[in-house]
Design a protein around this motif. Structure first.
Motif, PDB file in Angstrom:
ATOM      1  N   LEU A 151       0.811  -1.216   0.000  1.00 37.90           N
ATOM      2  CA  LEU A 151       0.000   0.000   0.000  1.00 37.90           C
ATOM      3  C   LEU A 151       0.843   1.265   0.000  1.00 37.90           C
ATOM      4  O   LEU A 151       0.314   2.368   0.191  1.00 37.90           O
ATOM      5  N   ASP A 152       2.125   1.113  -0.256  1.00 36.72           N
ATOM      6  CA  ASP A 152       3.070   2.226  -0.126  1.00 36.72           C
ATOM      7  C   ASP A 152       2.716   3.403  -1.027  1.00 36.72           C
ATOM      8  O   ASP A 152       2.947   4.562  -0.661  1.00 36.72           O
ATOM      9  N   ARG A 153       2.165   3.155  -2.198  1.00 41.39           N
ATOM     10  CA  ARG A 153       1.867   4.230  -3.143  1.00 41.39           C
ATOM     11  C   ARG A 153       0.470   4.805  -2.977  1.00 41.39           C
ATOM     12  O   ARG A 153       0.058   5.667  -3.759  1.00 41.39           O
ATOM     13  N   GLN A 154      -0.249   4.348  -1.975  1.00 40.63           N
ATOM     14  CA  GLN A 154      -1.598   4.852  -1.734  1.00 40.63           C
ATOM     15  C   GLN A 154      -1.558   6.110  -0.874  1.00 40.63           C
ATOM     16  O   GLN A 154      -0.820   6.182   0.116  1.00 40.63           O
ATOM     17  N   GLY A 155      -2.346   7.101  -1.248  1.00 50.75           N
ATOM     18  CA  GLY A 155      -2.479   8.286  -0.429  1.00 50.75           C
ATOM     19  C   GLY A 155      -3.389   8.008   0.748  1.00 50.75           C
ATOM     20  O   GLY A 155      -3.837   6.874   0.964  1.00 50.75           O
ATOM     21  N   PRO A 156      -3.713   9.026   1.537  1.00 53.70           N
ATOM     22  CA  PRO A 156      -4.626   8.839   2.666  1.00 53.70           C
ATOM     23  C   PRO A 156      -6.019   8.444   2.190  1.00 53.70           C
ATOM     24  O   PRO A 156      -6.449   8.822   1.102  1.00 53.70           O
ATOM     25  N   ASP A 157      -6.693   7.670   3.009  1.00 54.67           N
ATOM     26  CA  ASP A 157      -8.043   7.236   2.674  1.00 54.67           C
ATOM     27  C   ASP A 157      -8.980   8.439   2.605  1.00 54.67           C
ATOM     28  O   ASP A 157      -8.983   9.294   3.500  1.00 54.67           O
ATOM     29  N   ALA A 158      -9.795   8.499   1.554  1.00 54.23           N
ATOM     30  CA  ALA A 158     -10.656   9.668   1.330  1.00 54.23           C
ATOM     31  C   ALA A 158     -11.695   9.849   2.432  1.00 54.23           C
ATOM     32  O   ALA A 158     -12.122  10.972   2.701  1.00 54.23           O
ATOM     33  N   LEU A 159     -12.102   8.762   3.066  1.00 51.54           N
ATOM     34  CA  LEU A 159     -13.103   8.858   4.123  1.00 51.54           C
ATOM     35  C   LEU A 159     -12.479   9.222   5.461  1.00 51.54           C
ATOM     36  O   LEU A 159     -13.168   9.738   6.343  1.00 51.54           O
ATOM     37  N   ALA A 160     -11.186   8.983   5.620  1.00 47.16           N
ATOM     38  CA  ALA A 160     -10.523   9.209   6.900  1.00 47.16           C
ATOM     39  C   ALA A 160      -9.643  10.451   6.919  1.00 47.16           C
ATOM     40  O   ALA A 160      -9.282  10.939   7.994  1.00 47.16           O
TER      41      ALA A 160
ATOM     42  N   LEU B 125     -17.319  17.125  -7.456  1.00 46.55           N
ATOM     43  CA  LEU B 125     -17.032  18.401  -8.109  1.00 46.55           C
ATOM     44  C   LEU B 125     -18.321  19.130  -8.485  1.00 46.55           C
ATOM     45  O   LEU B 125     -18.395  20.370  -8.375  1.00 46.55           O
ATOM     46  N   TRP B 126     -19.323  18.401  -8.923  1.00 52.11           N
ATOM     47  CA  TRP B 126     -20.613  19.026  -9.241  1.00 52.11           C
ATOM     48  C   TRP B 126     -21.228  19.644  -7.992  1.00 52.11           C
ATOM     49  O   TRP B 126     -21.714  20.783  -8.013  1.00 52.11           O
ATOM     50  N   ARG B 127     -21.190  18.921  -6.902  1.00 57.67           N
ATOM     51  CA  ARG B 127     -21.749  19.444  -5.652  1.00 57.67           C
ATOM     52  C   ARG B 127     -20.972  20.669  -5.159  1.00 57.67           C
ATOM     53  O   ARG B 127     -21.548  21.570  -4.562  1.00 57.67           O
ATOM     54  N   ALA B 128     -19.666  20.664  -5.399  1.00 54.69           N
ATOM     55  CA  ALA B 128     -18.835  21.774  -4.952  1.00 54.69           C
ATOM     56  C   ALA B 128     -18.845  22.940  -5.925  1.00 54.69           C
ATOM     57  O   ALA B 128     -18.300  24.011  -5.618  1.00 54.69           O
TER      58      ALA B 128
ATOM     59  N   GLN C  75     -17.987  18.819   0.763  1.00 52.32           N
ATOM     60  CA  GLN C  75     -18.836  18.087  -0.173  1.00 52.32           C
ATOM     61  C   GLN C  75     -18.353  16.650  -0.380  1.00 52.32           C
ATOM     62  O   GLN C  75     -19.163  15.736  -0.552  1.00 52.32           O
ATOM     63  N   MET C  76     -17.049  16.450  -0.345  1.00 48.39           N
ATOM     64  CA  MET C  76     -16.523  15.090  -0.446  1.00 48.39           C
ATOM     65  C   MET C  76     -16.999  14.248   0.732  1.00 48.39           C
ATOM     66  O   MET C  76     -17.459  13.116   0.566  1.00 48.39           O
ATOM     67  N   ARG C  77     -16.899  14.782   1.942  1.00 48.90           N
ATOM     68  CA  ARG C  77     -17.321  14.053   3.135  1.00 48.90           C
ATOM     69  C   ARG C  77     -18.822  13.731   3.071  1.00 48.90           C
ATOM     70  O   ARG C  77     -19.231  12.603   3.384  1.00 48.90           O
ATOM     71  N   ARG C  78     -19.626  14.706   2.679  1.00 48.81           N
ATOM     72  CA  ARG C  78     -21.064  14.471   2.615  1.00 48.81           C
ATOM     73  C   ARG C  78     -21.413  13.421   1.566  1.00 48.81           C
ATOM     74  O   ARG C  78     -22.263  12.549   1.794  1.00 48.81           O
ATOM     75  N   THR C  79     -20.780  13.519   0.412  1.00 49.59           N
ATOM     76  CA  THR C  79     -21.051  12.561  -0.665  1.00 49.59           C
ATOM     77  C   THR C  79     -20.644  11.161  -0.245  1.00 49.59           C
ATOM     78  O   THR C  79     -21.382  10.188  -0.465  1.00 49.59           O
ATOM     79  N   LEU C  80     -19.471  11.029   0.359  1.00 50.16           N
ATOM     80  CA  LEU C  80     -18.992   9.721   0.781  1.00 50.16           C
ATOM     81  C   LEU C  80     -19.892   9.106   1.848  1.00 50.16           C
ATOM     82  O   LEU C  80     -20.180   7.898   1.803  1.00 50.16           O
ATOM     83  N   ARG C  81     -20.326   9.899   2.801  1.00 49.22           N
ATOM     84  CA  ARG C  81     -21.192   9.351   3.851  1.00 49.22           C
ATOM     85  C   ARG C  81     -22.490   8.794   3.257  1.00 49.22           C
ATOM     86  O   ARG C  81     -22.938   7.701   3.630  1.00 49.22           O
ATOM     87  N   SER C  82     -23.089   9.520   2.327  1.00 47.19           N
ATOM     88  CA  SER C  82     -24.314   9.035   1.687  1.00 47.19           C
ATOM     89  C   SER C  82     -24.056   7.794   0.852  1.00 47.19           C
ATOM     90  O   SER C  82     -24.848   6.844   0.869  1.00 47.19           O
ATOM     91  N   ALA C  83     -22.945   7.798   0.116  1.00 44.33           N
ATOM     92  CA  ALA C  83     -22.637   6.669  -0.759  1.00 44.33           C
ATOM     93  C   ALA C  83     -22.280   5.421   0.040  1.00 44.33           C
ATOM     94  O   ALA C  83     -22.663   4.307  -0.336  1.00 44.33           O
TER      95      ALA C  83
END
Length: 262
Positions: free
Chosen positions: A129-138, A177-180, A202-210
């Motif tokens: 997982l070395d090339r992975q950035g931070p988790d989008a939800l965390a 991006l549309w929401r933002a 908007q990313m956090r809100r979208t992810l929580r719903s999804a």
């Protein structure tokens, strides 16, 4: 294509189907989905082990056993399913895990673009997982903003780059991006502090719903619900949606809600 919400759904499948159960048998039907491990070594490493609490990082699912960790990536068409002992094996069921009693789980994948890896210990997991950035939800807002400020390319490309932020795919990036209200061709480094903060929200809100839905839901009030319509229109303002390709990805946006400032 499975994105973060789908993989979180697969994590829940693994919890409900396999957590605490002993792996009685590993049946590899197609070695083409194995990476860095052959079928015999996979069986020897996992059979007799017990699945513990699984984790997810971005689009990766980590199935821990208290020893080796099985890492799964679902590519374009991968899925994880819980099945009963009498359920017929499907053509695209690549690896089957017999958990005894009435429980089986299956890695199913039509196109086989990713698959399964085996890590012997935590350091091996970290290398994979070395090339992975931070988790989008965390990820916290500060790290999110810092990651975007360091990018020279377009914001859509930055959001879908797994080394910048792990878990977002094409549908989520367009939806966020549309929401933002941000044009996908906006340069990431050109965003103002206010725009970065709004994008994070908007990313956090979208992810929580999804994540609650277990996918990027094609709701009428979402861009995702209209992007594949014959004559797609923005669910917010009714403007005809535009399409283009960025870094090889189909990109959909509303020219009114997401004006091009460049």
């Amino acid at each position: 294509m499975p994105e973060l919400p789908d993989v979180e759904g697969f994590r829940r499948v693994l919890v409900s189907c396999a957590k605490g159960r002993v792996i009685r048998r590993v049946d590899v039907r197609d070695t083409g989905v194995l990476h860095g491990v052959d079928a015999r070594r996979l069986r020897d490493a996992l059979e007799g082990r017990r699945f513990t609490e699984p984790e997810r990082h971005g689009k990766w699912l980590l199935a821990h056993t208290g020893g080796p960790t099985l890492l799964l990536h679902f590519g374009m068409t991968g899925r994880l399913l819980c099945a009963g002992p009498d359920d017929a094996v499907q053509a695209h069921d690549r690896v089957l895990f017999d958990l005894g009693g009435d429980r089986r789980f299956r890695y199913r994948d039509q196109r086989k673009l990713q698959g399964l890896w085996l890590a012997d210990d935590d350091s091996a997991v970290a290398r994979l997982l070395d090339r992975q950035g931070p988790d989008a939800l965390a990820v916290d807002r500060e790290d999110f903003e810092a990651a975007l400020c360091a990018r020279r390319g377009h914001i859509k490309t930055a959001l879908t780059d797994q080394s910048v932020l792990a878990g977002l795919g094409n549908l989520l990036a367009d939806e966020i991006l549309w929401r933002a209200g941000l044009h996908p061709g906006t340069r990431a480094a050109d965003l103002t502090e206010s725009e970065r903060r709004h994008l994070y929200t908007q990313m956090r809100r979208t992810l929580r719903s999804a994540v609650t839905a277990g996918c990027v839901p094609p709701r009428d009030s979402w861009l995702t619900g209209h992007r594949d319509d014959p004559d797609p229109a923005c669910p917010r303002c009714g403007t005809h949606l535009r399409r283009t390709r960025q870094a090889g990805r189909g990109t959909v946006w509303c020219p009114r809600c997401q004006p091009d400032g460049g």
